[in-house]
Structures are given as C-alpha cells and as structure tokens.
Design an enzyme around this catalytic site. Structure first.
Site, PDB file in Angstrom:
ATOM      1  N   HIS A 230     -25.176  58.204  44.696  1.00  0.00           N
ATOM      2  CA  HIS A 230     -25.454  57.399  43.391  1.00  0.00           C
ATOM      3  C   HIS A 230     -24.207  57.616  42.596  1.00  0.00           C
ATOM      4  CE1 HIS A 230     -26.329  57.339  39.155  1.00  0.00           C
ATOM      5  NE2 HIS A 230     -26.283  58.447  38.904  1.00  0.00           N
ATOM      6  N   TYR A 258     -26.519  54.297  32.852  1.00  0.00           N
ATOM      7  CA  TYR A 258     -26.504  55.118  31.698  1.00  0.00           C
ATOM      8  C   TYR A 258     -25.251  55.903  31.380  1.00  0.00           C
ATOM      9  CZ  TYR A 258     -26.346  58.942  35.365  1.00  0.00           C
ATOM     10  OH  TYR A 258     -25.897  59.823  36.305  1.00  0.00           O
ATOM     11  N   ASP A 538     -64.162  65.087  42.870  1.00  0.00           N
ATOM     12  CA  ASP A 538     -65.646  64.990  42.777  1.00  0.00           C
ATOM     13  C   ASP A 538     -65.713  64.062  44.286  1.00  0.00           C
ATOM     14  OD1 ASP A 538     -64.435  62.499  42.066  1.00  0.00           O
ATOM     15  OD2 ASP A 538     -66.082  62.046  40.747  1.00  0.00           O
ATOM     16  N   TYR A 639     -71.088  52.364  57.010  1.00  0.00           N
ATOM     17  CA  TYR A 639     -70.094  52.848  57.664  1.00  0.00           C
ATOM     18  C   TYR A 639     -70.278  52.363  59.070  1.00  0.00           C
ATOM     19  CZ  TYR A 639     -69.011  55.777  53.599  1.00  0.00           C
ATOM     20  OH  TYR A 639     -68.856  56.063  52.224  1.00  0.00           O
TER      21      TYR A 639
HETATM   22  P1  FAD Z   1     -29.287  71.411  44.625  1.00  0.00           P
HETATM   23  O1  FAD Z   1     -28.627  71.406  43.443  1.00  0.00           O
HETATM   24  O2  FAD Z   1     -28.757  70.401  45.745  1.00  0.00           O
HETATM   25  O3  FAD Z   1     -29.545  72.807  45.320  1.00  0.00           O
HETATM   26  C1  FAD Z   1     -29.782  73.183  46.656  1.00  0.00           C
HETATM   27  C2  FAD Z   1     -29.082  74.218  47.135  1.00  0.00           C
HETATM   28  O4  FAD Z   1     -29.727  74.434  48.446  1.00  0.00           O
HETATM   29  C3  FAD Z   1     -27.585  74.065  47.569  1.00  0.00           C
HETATM   30  O5  FAD Z   1     -26.897  74.911  46.563  1.00  0.00           O
HETATM   31  C4  FAD Z   1     -27.442  74.066  48.695  1.00  0.00           C
HETATM   32  O6  FAD Z   1     -26.075  74.668  49.237  1.00  0.00           O
HETATM   33  C5  FAD Z   1     -28.409  74.964  49.189  1.00  0.00           C
HETATM   34  N1  FAD Z   1     -28.828  75.004  50.678  1.00  0.00           N
HETATM   35  C6  FAD Z   1     -29.126  73.926  51.510  1.00  0.00           C
HETATM   36  N2  FAD Z   1     -29.305  74.194  52.604  1.00  0.00           N
HETATM   37  C7  FAD Z   1     -29.180  75.407  52.752  1.00  0.00           C
HETATM   38  C8  FAD Z   1     -29.326  76.353  53.854  1.00  0.00           C
HETATM   39  N3  FAD Z   1     -29.687  75.852  54.995  1.00  0.00           N
HETATM   40  N4  FAD Z   1     -29.112  77.668  53.641  1.00  0.00           N
HETATM   41  C9  FAD Z   1     -28.836  78.301  52.251  1.00  0.00           C
HETATM   42  N5  FAD Z   1     -28.812  77.295  51.272  1.00  0.00           N
HETATM   43  C10 FAD Z   1     -28.743  76.076  51.389  1.00  0.00           C
HETATM   44  N6  FAD Z   1     -30.602  64.786  37.185  1.00  0.00           N
HETATM   45  C11 FAD Z   1     -31.149  64.592  36.113  1.00  0.00           C
HETATM   46  O7  FAD Z   1     -31.895  64.962  35.567  1.00  0.00           O
HETATM   47  N7  FAD Z   1     -30.183  64.135  34.909  1.00  0.00           N
HETATM   48  C12 FAD Z   1     -29.162  63.676  35.567  1.00  0.00           C
HETATM   49  O8  FAD Z   1     -28.317  63.044  34.629  1.00  0.00           O
HETATM   50  C13 FAD Z   1     -28.901  63.634  36.742  1.00  0.00           C
HETATM   51  N8  FAD Z   1     -27.713  63.014  37.036  1.00  0.00           N
HETATM   52  C14 FAD Z   1     -27.193  62.877  38.361  1.00  0.00           C
HETATM   53  C15 FAD Z   1     -25.910  62.523  39.028  1.00  0.00           C
HETATM   54  C16 FAD Z   1     -25.401  62.723  40.182  1.00  0.00           C
HETATM   55  C17 FAD Z   1     -24.160  62.149  40.421  1.00  0.00           C
HETATM   56  C18 FAD Z   1     -26.338  63.388  41.108  1.00  0.00           C
HETATM   57  C19 FAD Z   1     -25.719  63.632  42.350  1.00  0.00           C
HETATM   58  C20 FAD Z   1     -27.672  63.912  40.790  1.00  0.00           C
HETATM   59  C21 FAD Z   1     -27.930  63.654  39.345  1.00  0.00           C
HETATM   60  N9  FAD Z   1     -29.135  64.085  39.090  1.00  0.00           N
HETATM   61  C22 FAD Z   1     -29.615  64.021  37.687  1.00  0.00           C
HETATM   62  C23 FAD Z   1     -30.089  64.822  40.073  1.00  0.00           C
HETATM   63  C24 FAD Z   1     -29.913  66.181  40.106  1.00  0.00           C
HETATM   64  O9  FAD Z   1     -28.855  66.918  40.117  1.00  0.00           O
HETATM   65  C25 FAD Z   1     -30.812  66.891  41.323  1.00  0.00           C
HETATM   66  O10 FAD Z   1     -32.032  66.323  41.494  1.00  0.00           O
HETATM   67  C26 FAD Z   1     -30.648  68.299  40.995  1.00  0.00           C
HETATM   68  O11 FAD Z   1     -29.739  68.964  40.919  1.00  0.00           O
HETATM   69  C27 FAD Z   1     -31.438  69.002  42.475  1.00  0.00           C
HETATM   70  O12 FAD Z   1     -31.639  70.227  42.373  1.00  0.00           O
HETATM   71  P2  FAD Z   1     -31.755  71.196  43.390  1.00  0.00           P
HETATM   72  O13 FAD Z   1     -31.959  72.765  42.984  1.00  0.00           O
HETATM   73  O14 FAD Z   1     -33.023  70.850  43.975  1.00  0.00           O
HETATM   74  O15 FAD Z   1     -30.694  70.948  44.557  1.00  0.00           O
HETATM   75  N1  THG Z   2     -68.611  56.790  47.662  1.00  0.00           N
HETATM   76  C1  THG Z   2     -68.465  57.924  48.369  1.00  0.00           C
HETATM   77  N2  THG Z   2     -67.795  59.097  48.064  1.00  0.00           N
HETATM   78  C2  THG Z   2     -66.981  58.945  47.094  1.00  0.00           C
HETATM   79  C3  THG Z   2     -66.800  57.999  46.198  1.00  0.00           C
HETATM   80  C4  THG Z   2     -67.620  56.801  46.467  1.00  0.00           C
HETATM   81  N3  THG Z   2     -66.120  60.169  46.763  1.00  0.00           N
HETATM   82  C5  THG Z   2     -65.065  60.029  45.925  1.00  0.00           C
HETATM   83  C6  THG Z   2     -65.404  59.250  44.574  1.00  0.00           C
HETATM   84  N4  THG Z   2     -66.069  57.927  45.080  1.00  0.00           N
HETATM   85  C7  THG Z   2     -66.584  60.023  44.017  1.00  0.00           C
HETATM   86  N5  THG Z   2     -67.303  59.514  42.500  1.00  0.00           N
HETATM   87  C8  THG Z   2     -68.182  58.996  42.540  1.00  0.00           C
HETATM   88  C9  THG Z   2     -68.614  58.977  41.190  1.00  0.00           C
HETATM   89  C10 THG Z   2     -70.154  58.668  40.867  1.00  0.00           C
HETATM   90  C11 THG Z   2     -70.944  58.689  41.843  1.00  0.00           C
HETATM   91  C12 THG Z   2     -70.753  58.555  43.198  1.00  0.00           C
HETATM   92  C13 THG Z   2     -69.292  59.002  43.429  1.00  0.00           C
HETATM   93  C14 THG Z   2     -72.202  58.470  41.423  1.00  0.00           C
HETATM   94  N6  THG Z   2     -72.718  59.143  40.594  1.00  0.00           N
HETATM   95  C15 THG Z   2     -74.197  59.191  40.412  1.00  0.00           C
HETATM   96  C16 THG Z   2     -74.478  59.443  38.741  1.00  0.00           C
HETATM   97  O1  THG Z   2     -73.645  59.961  37.846  1.00  0.00           O
HETATM   98  O2  THG Z   2     -75.223  58.639  38.066  1.00  0.00           O
HETATM   99  C17 THG Z   2     -74.886  60.691  40.815  1.00  0.00           C
HETATM  100  C18 THG Z   2     -76.325  60.957  40.857  1.00  0.00           C
HETATM  101  C19 THG Z   2     -76.603  61.955  41.222  1.00  0.00           C
HETATM  102  O3  THG Z   2     -76.031  62.959  41.073  1.00  0.00           O
HETATM  103  O4  THG Z   2     -77.574  61.993  41.996  1.00  0.00           O
HETATM  104  O5  THG Z   2     -73.066  57.841  42.268  1.00  0.00           O
HETATM  105  O6  THG Z   2     -67.619  55.866  45.896  1.00  0.00           O
HETATM  106  N7  THG Z   2     -69.343  57.893  49.252  1.00  0.00           N
END
Ligand code: FAD
Ligand code: THG
Length: 815
Positions: A230, A258, A538, A639
C-alpha cells in the site's frame, strides 16, 4: 530462561513485537499473567525501533465502520492510547465528492450513532473551515468525528512493551522464530524454536502481522491472510500549511485516498493503485521500494482536492505491506487445528488495543469480553481457505477498501464457488444469486414475477435506490405464496453436523440448555452457552438414533466448539455433513398435500408431530425429514445426499404441478422476511455471546429445572427476562412504505443519543410493513413504545410490538 512464579498464569510466547504483540503483552500482564515472553526477530520498540508494518503506519484512526465489532475495538484503542499519551485526537473528516458518497456519509452518521461514536455531517463550508487547504467547492459535504485522530504507532508499541516488562514480561529482540513444536500426541503446541534456542510454552500467540502465514506454516497450519503493498508518500513543505493548528485526518474515498498532516507537510496514502500482492515467505522487509509512477495518479487526485499540493512534490514514499483477509476482518483466537496456538493477525493499528484486549480476555477468562465472533479465526469454510481464494479475496478487499459497499453486495470473485444440487433448476427459474459462506444463494426468482399481478394494488411499496439494491418486489410475492400455498426453500447452506457414539448424548447435554434425553425421532431447539451464559449458538438437535444426532448449526464455528469440548476417549465423533448433503424446506399450508402423496410414511399431524424427525422415501429419494420451519409454516426440512438433490426437487415440482398446488421456489429475501414476522432470531446478526438468552428473548429454550448441569447454567442463576436490562425487541415501521435494513440507530422521543440499534430488518409481506429487530433498554421495550429509527438522516417513526407478529398461537405450525 528466567525463573518465574508458577502461579502467574501459563507460559505464553508471543511472536512479534509489533503493535499487536506489544498490546497483547500489556493486556495479559494487566490481567495477572506474568509468564509472557515476546519474541521479535528484529530490534525491539524499547530500543526505539519498530520494524514491521507498525513502524510505517501513519497511524490514522477512523473508528466508524459498518461492523459494530470493529468500531468497539477502535474505541477502546483510542481510549487506551490517549491515556498512554500516544494518541492525538485531531478529529476525522471524510469528504464526499459524489452524490452516492454523500448519501453514504449520512448512512455512516447513522452507524456512528448506533455504535456510540460522536459524529456530525458538515456542509462544504464547514469542511473548508476544518481543513482550510481543501477546495471546498469540490465537496458536497463531510462526515466529522471529533474523537478520531492519530495514533503514534511506534510510541504505542514502546509504551505498552515497557508497561508489560514492568509487570514481569520478557521481550527478546533478535530472536527469530524458526519452528513451532507440538506435544508428542501432536494436538497441542509445546513451544517455539528460535535461532537463539527453544522456548517451551503452553500458549503461543502469533502476532507476526503479515508474516502470519509463515509462522502458520511452521506450525503446519494455513493462515488465511494475503499481504498487499500500500503506497504512502510525504510531501515537501506545503505552502500555506500552518503547522500550528493540527488538521483532522482526512479521507477522500471517492479517489481511494487519505491524508494527514506532518508539521508543514502532508502525508498521502492511496488504495487507488492496482493490488500488489506480496509473498510473505519471500519478503523479509515490511517495506518495498516506492513505485513513484504508480503513485502519480493519486498525487494528482490529492492535488485536485488540496490545490496547495500543486506547489509541493513528493519528498519520500514507501510501498508498505500489511494484511488483507477474505472478508476484511482480523484473525483472532485459537487455531481450530492446533490447541494452544493462537492468532492475533490482520489487525490495523486502529483496532490493535481492542483486538489485544479481546484475545487477552479470551485467554485469561476463557471468552472475549465483547462480541468478536466476526473476527474468530475459525469462521471460514474449508473452501474459503485455499491459497487462491485467500489471494483473490484479499486483493479484492484492497480494491474495495473505500468503496461504498452495500451490506448485501456479494464478492465479485471467485463465483460461483459452492452450489447446491438445486442450482441448475434455480438458474432455469431466473434465480438472483448472492453469496454467503462461499455458497450461491438465490434471493428471489424472476420466474415468479407473474405472481406480482395477483397481489392487491400497493401491496409492495416502492423503495429508494439503496434499499432496492439486491432486492425485488418478487420476494414479497414469494413470501405471500409461502403463507398462502407452498414454497421450496434451498436450505443446503445450513451447516449440519452429525454427532454419533455412546458419548454423544452426554456431550450434547453438557453443552446445551435443552432437554435432550428424549426418544429417537425427537427434535429439540436449544442453545449452546459459554461459561458466562452468553449465547454461543442456537441449534436444532434431531435424535435420529440412540447414539446418532443431526445438528442444524450457525456455521463452521459450531463444529469447532463441539470438537474442542468432546472427550478424547473416542466415545463421540463429530462430522460436518453439509457438503455431501442438501436440504429443501417445503413449507406452507399445502405442504402436506404435496409431500404425503409421495411417501408411504404417515405425514399427518398425529403421525409426524411438530419438532420430530423421520426417515422416509419421497418418490425414489431417501430423506431425513424434520418437521421444523424457520419461516413459521407447516412443513418439513427434507435432507438427502447431494447426488439425489435434483431428483428430490423434480419429484416435488412434478407432483405440485399435477395437483395444481401453486408451488413456488422462494429465495432468501422471502425467507428472511418470513422469519422476522415469526420472531425467529438469526444468531450472529440479532444476537451473539454478548447476550444472554433472556435478553435475547430465548429464555424459553433454557430448561432451568433440568437435573444435570450444563455449560453456562451457573452464570444464569438469578437472571430472567425480568432482570434483563436490555432486550431484543420487535419493531414495525409506522409508515408501510418505510424501509430500514439493519445497523440503524433507534432513538427514544426527545433524546439525541441512540438508545439502541437495529439488528435485522425486512419487509413483512403478511403484516404489510417493515419488521425490524432492535436492541433497546428494557425500559423502552414495552409493546406500544414509540421510537424512531434513523435512516440516511431521516427520522422513521416505529413502534415496539408484541411478538411474534404472525401466528403467536402456533396454529399454522401445529396442524
Ligand atoms: P507488525 O507491526 O508487522 O509486527 C509483526 C512483528 O512480527 C514484526 O516486528 C516482525 O519482525 C515480527 N516477526 C515476523 N516474523 C517473525 C519471526 N519468525 N520471529 C520473530 N518475529 C517475527 N493501520 C491503521 O490503523 N491506520 C493507518 O493509517 C495505517 N496505515 C498504514 C500505512 C502503511 C504504509 C502500512 C504498511 C500499514 C498501515 N496500517 C495502518 C496497517 C498497520 O500498520 C498494520 O495493520 C499493523 O501495524 C499490524 O501490526 P502487527 O503488530 O500485527 O504487525
Ligand atoms: N433449521 C435447522 N437448524 C437450524 C436452523 C433451521 N439451526 C440454526 C438456526 N436455524 C436455528 N434457528 C432456529 C430458530 C427457531 C426455530 C428453529 C431454528 C424454531 N423455533 C420454535 C419456536 O421458537 O417456536 C421452537 C419451538 C420448540 O422449541 O419446540 O422453530 O432453520 N434444522
């Protein structure tokens, strides 16, 4: 190794001293864990050097996001870094130069209110006053967030590292991790190998930023993130730029740009260039040479918005690398494949402290303190984990970073990926497909357009362009056909697990709130809770044999949840059977007229009661039939194996035609609106583990009087619907033509702060208006309470309603 007290938590090794690793060490030690070692292959932030992405980040923090979770992570990050003296709240300004963006900023203002971020919309003149170098004539308006600003990322690394060290953590620089060790049985992590020796560990957290896949490979795991470069450049001094009053951070999303101030200069970041994927295995540095040619267009765009830039030039630039995931969200939590191996990756500076806190809570308390389900590392289906999928989606997310994204917009590629056996038939019917979990899912069928003429005039109010996107009035006709006749719904994408073995019942009883010790053929709607009583999922649990269960789930994470908690004595097997099987929901008052003639089994109400299961043949097709309906109508989920899916569809279709039943294929738009009318919650949208069953209106599924204990029971002691401080309530919009979609703030009359927010919404074909579910304080949850929902800046009056809106007597289901 340093000797440390054993009562100070398990031995934790964090890989990487970037902002995430430093924040994590701080959060873990703040919770009393002392045996924390951070290994960094480069120098340490405490030496004044930050080598990874965190060293390059210009540190812009914009908290507002469509994701409530991301906004919460950002708000904590701001709060924490402000307290640590490494955050400058200069404010944030997003400007619109197109009508589409301006409308979207109004939507963002709503999201900000929903998630508790202070924000206001500005006129062009007000934008110009906040950002004097801006050509205000070019903008239509702005979105201003006074709490946003600049994090000093290297300083935040350093301050958090110092604090962790003061509490006993060890930071070791110039320790490159070269291996990850497992326990002899191969199931748990045992430690890491470095070029300076081996470190035993109970928990290893990979906080290696975009090198996550490299560390993953050392552990034999795939880490679904794609590093991309980037571009970020700093200008020479800009004439007229007053280094005194600090400018808000600025986003010009219509040009993928930005800007921030660096004293008398400006910094410009661009997402406009083509995606530049980087191979983390071949790229030891987090910075590539600056592609000046690639940046030229962005510079010109920036100069158009900020004319003073014409008198400056690029002083320096870099192509910095960071991570993109298939859905744009971070990767947090324990790996589903290796116990004790955790990920804290693909995290921006913006979310760093929040993400680290969630992981620390999760490690120390056993669960994150707030809802991060959308960040959990186990959320992807296997088909979403291929290197190509990760690469394609990552690149696409880079391109779309600043695009106006509709909540239903499907990824452009790779599609189609997963298709049900009904896909060909659905295409013949003119299905309009969107995507979920990699599945092609029809939302309505053009073939049903003629049904519209049968509806009374005005049955389907016209909607504005945004709400009309990925929507059709045909969905209303499909929903009506379901309530009046019978419809086929493709339920194939519903995750299905098979739980078998002598220990199956005991496992399910321990993990669910229901009464599962019922006879073969019973189906139970029940909840899986975490230890704190939060709703993990659920589910429907169908007992198909004494030691054989089929579980209807809310995604692959339920599989991981069960697997992690099953005994390792071989007494239980859990298998995901989704991919090899398919499911049709056959629902509507005429469902029995359709299915009964096709089978020798008794499908009468007495012969096949509500919430029971049976094996049967439907025509030639062997099916497992569950008498369950998420749309609230008579009928079954049928099913069968994938090979017989098309035969099942055709069998039902032909029978319906011969009998003149008026069968339709119906899509997800109808499905969702029908379940809202019936009051059925959608886990992940309406509720998650932040909520207990009583708040969520699911208390009926908790068998408090059950003899044996279950996970979460102790935490629920003393709680009930009456003690709930917030409630998931049913609203209807007063104006039948009004629409909301989800994520909008809900306000009480006369109040400016939002009282709650809409979780999901849809046009109720039966009730003739939009139905919305929303979280509200218990005091505002009584039926009849008048509220308003803010939609694109407009106040939309709504009323809390007694639920469910349709068939509270269950007469349509129990017949
Ligand atoms: P990193 O800072 O990369 O840290 C990872 C560390 O792991 C490194 O220090 C590395 O040396 C270490 N490491 C890797 N492999 C090993 C290994 N094998 N052994 C030991 N150590 C290891 N984010 C924002 O929120 N706002 C911004 O404005 C923004 N601008 C950005 C602009 C640029 C140009 C870039 C590049 C990034 C920007 N980001 C921004 C994103 C942000 O920088 C990153 O998402 C964030 O810094 C990631 O942090 P991190 O700690 O996960 O990774
Ligand atoms: N079908 C099946 N599994 C599921 C869903 C589905 N799992 C995930 C998600 N959907 C679960 N959500 C619901 C929500 C409501 C009901 C079923 C699955 C439902 N409720 C009755 C009631 O509230 O009136 C229960 C009545 C009772 O407890 O006897 O039917 O879509 N297979």
């Amino acid at each position: 190794m340093v000797q440390r007290p054993a009562d100070a938590g398990p031995e934790v090794v964090v890989i990487g001293a970037g902002i995430v690793g430093c924040a994590l060490a701080d959060e873990l030690t703040a919770r009393g864990w002392r045996n924390v070692t951070v290994l960094e292959r480069g120098p340490l932030p405490t030496e004044g050097r930050t080598v990874g992405s965190s060293g390059h980040a210009p540190g812009l923090v914009f908290a507002t996001s469509p994701s409530r979770t991301l906004t919460h992570l950002a708000r904590y990050t701001i709060e924490k870094y402000a307290a640590l003296g490494c955050f400058d709240a200069v404010g944030g300004l997003e400007v619109a130069t197109t009508r589409e963006r301006w409308a979207d900023l109004a939507r963002r203002a709503g999201l900000a209110a929903s998630w508790g971020v202070t924000a206001e919309l500005l006129t062009p003149e007000q934008c110009g006053r906040r950002w004097p170098l801006l050509d205000a004539a070019r903008v239509l308006g702005g979105f201003h967030t006074p709490g946003d600003g600049l994090a000093d990322s290297p300083l935040a690394c350093r301050r958090q590292a110092e604090r962790a060290i003061a509490r006993g953590a060890t930071f070791l620089g110039r320790h490159a991790v070269t291996g990850v060790e497992r326990t002899p049985d191969g199931r748990r992590v045992a430690g890491v190998v470095t070029d300076q020796g081996t470190f035993a560990a109970d928990v290893v957290v990979s906080a290696a930023g975009f090198w996550g896949p490299v560390i993953g490979a050392l552990a034999g795991l795939s880490v679904p993130l794609q590093p991309l470069a980037h571009q970020y450049a700093r200008s020479t001094p800009v004439p007229g730029l007053d280094p005194g009053p600090r400018l808000p951070i600025l986003r010009h999303q219509d040009r993928d740009l930005y800007l921030r101030q660096h004293g008398d200069r400006l910094g410009i970041g661009s997402y406009a260039h083509r995606p530049m994927p980087v191979d983390p295995f071949a790229t030891p540095a987090s910075e590539l040479p600056f592609g000046a040619e690639e940046f030229a267009a962005s510079w010109a765009d920036a100069a158009e918005l900020v004319p003073a830039l014409a008198e400056a030039r690029i002083a320096e630039g870099l192509d910095g690398v960071f991570s993109f995931t298939p859905d744009g969200m971070p990767l947090l939590g324990e790996s589903p494949e290796l116990r004790g191996f955790w990920l804290a990756e693909a995290v921006w500076v913006t979310h760093s402290a929040g993400a680290a806190r969630a992981v620390a809570e999760w490690l120390v308390d056993g669960r994150p303190g707030s809802d991060v389900h959308a960040c959990e590392a186990d959320r992807f289906e296997e088909a979403q984990r291929s290197p190509r999928y990760v690469a394609e989606r990552g690149a696409q997310n880079f391109v779309e970073v600043y695009d106006v994204i509709h909540p239903l917009d499907p990824p452009a590629r790779p599609r189609p990926l997963r298709t049900s056996p009904f896909h060909t038939r659905q295409r013949e019917l003119g299905g309009y497909f969107l995507e979920g979990g990699g599945w092609e899912r029809p939302h309505w069928f053009e073939a049903n357009a003629p049904l519209l003429s049968a509806l009374e005039p005005g049955a389907v109010p016209a909607r504005g362009a945004w709400a009309a996107r990925h929507w059709s009035p045909i969905a209303v006709a499909e929903a009506r056909a379901t309530r009046e006749r019978v419809a086929l719904f493709d339920m194939t994408p519903l995750t299905r697990l098979e739980v078998t073995g002598p220990g199956a019942l005991a496992l399910l009883r321990r993990l669910t709130t229901g009464r599962l010790n019922r006879r073969t053929g019973s189906v139970t709607y029940t909840l899986m809770l975490d230890e704190a009583g939060g709703v993990r999922s659920d589910i429907t649990a169908a007992r198909l044999g004494p030691e054989h269960w089929q579980i209807g789930c809310n995604g692959p994470r339920d599989l991981v949840w069960l697997r992690r908690r099953m005994p390792d004595d071989g007494s239980v097997a859990v298998r995901d059977i989704t991919a090899g099987t398919c499911c049709l929901g056959v629902w509507g008052p005429r469902a029995r007229d359709l299915v009964q003639p096709l089978t020798d089994e008794d499908f009468s109400h007495r012969g096949f009661p509500y919430f029971t299961a049976k094996r049967a043949f439907v025509g030639h097709v062997p099916v497992t039939a569950l008498r369950v309906s998420y749309v609230g109508e008579l009928g079954w989920e049928l099913y069968t194996t994938a090979d017989l899916g098309a035969a099942l569809w055709d069998t039902l279709w032909r029978e319906a035609e011969e009998r003149g039943l008026g069968l339709v294929a119906a899509g997800r738009a109808a499905f969702d609106s029908l379940r809202l009318e019936k009051g059925y919650r959608a886990w992940g949208r309406d509720l998650s583990y932040e909520h207990d069953p009583y708040e969520a209106g699911l208390g009926f599924a908790v068998r408090e009087d059950r003899a044996e204990d279950f996970v979460g029971r102790a935490a629920l002691a003393g709680r009930s619907a009456r003690t709930a401080r917030r409630r998931l309530v049913c609203l209807t919009l007063d104006d039948p033509a009004a629409v909301v979609l989800g994520g909008e703030p809900v306000r009480l009359p006369g109040e400016t702060a939002a009282a709650g927010y809409v979780t999901s919404a849809g046009y109720g074909a039966t009730v003739g208006r939009t139905v919305a579910y929303a979280w509200l304080p218990a005091a505002a949850a009584d039926p009849g309470t008048a509220v308003h929902v803010e939609y694109f800046g407009e106040k939309v009056p709504a009323t809390v309603r007694e639920e469910p809106l349709v068939d509270p007597e269950m007469a349509r289901l129990r017949c």
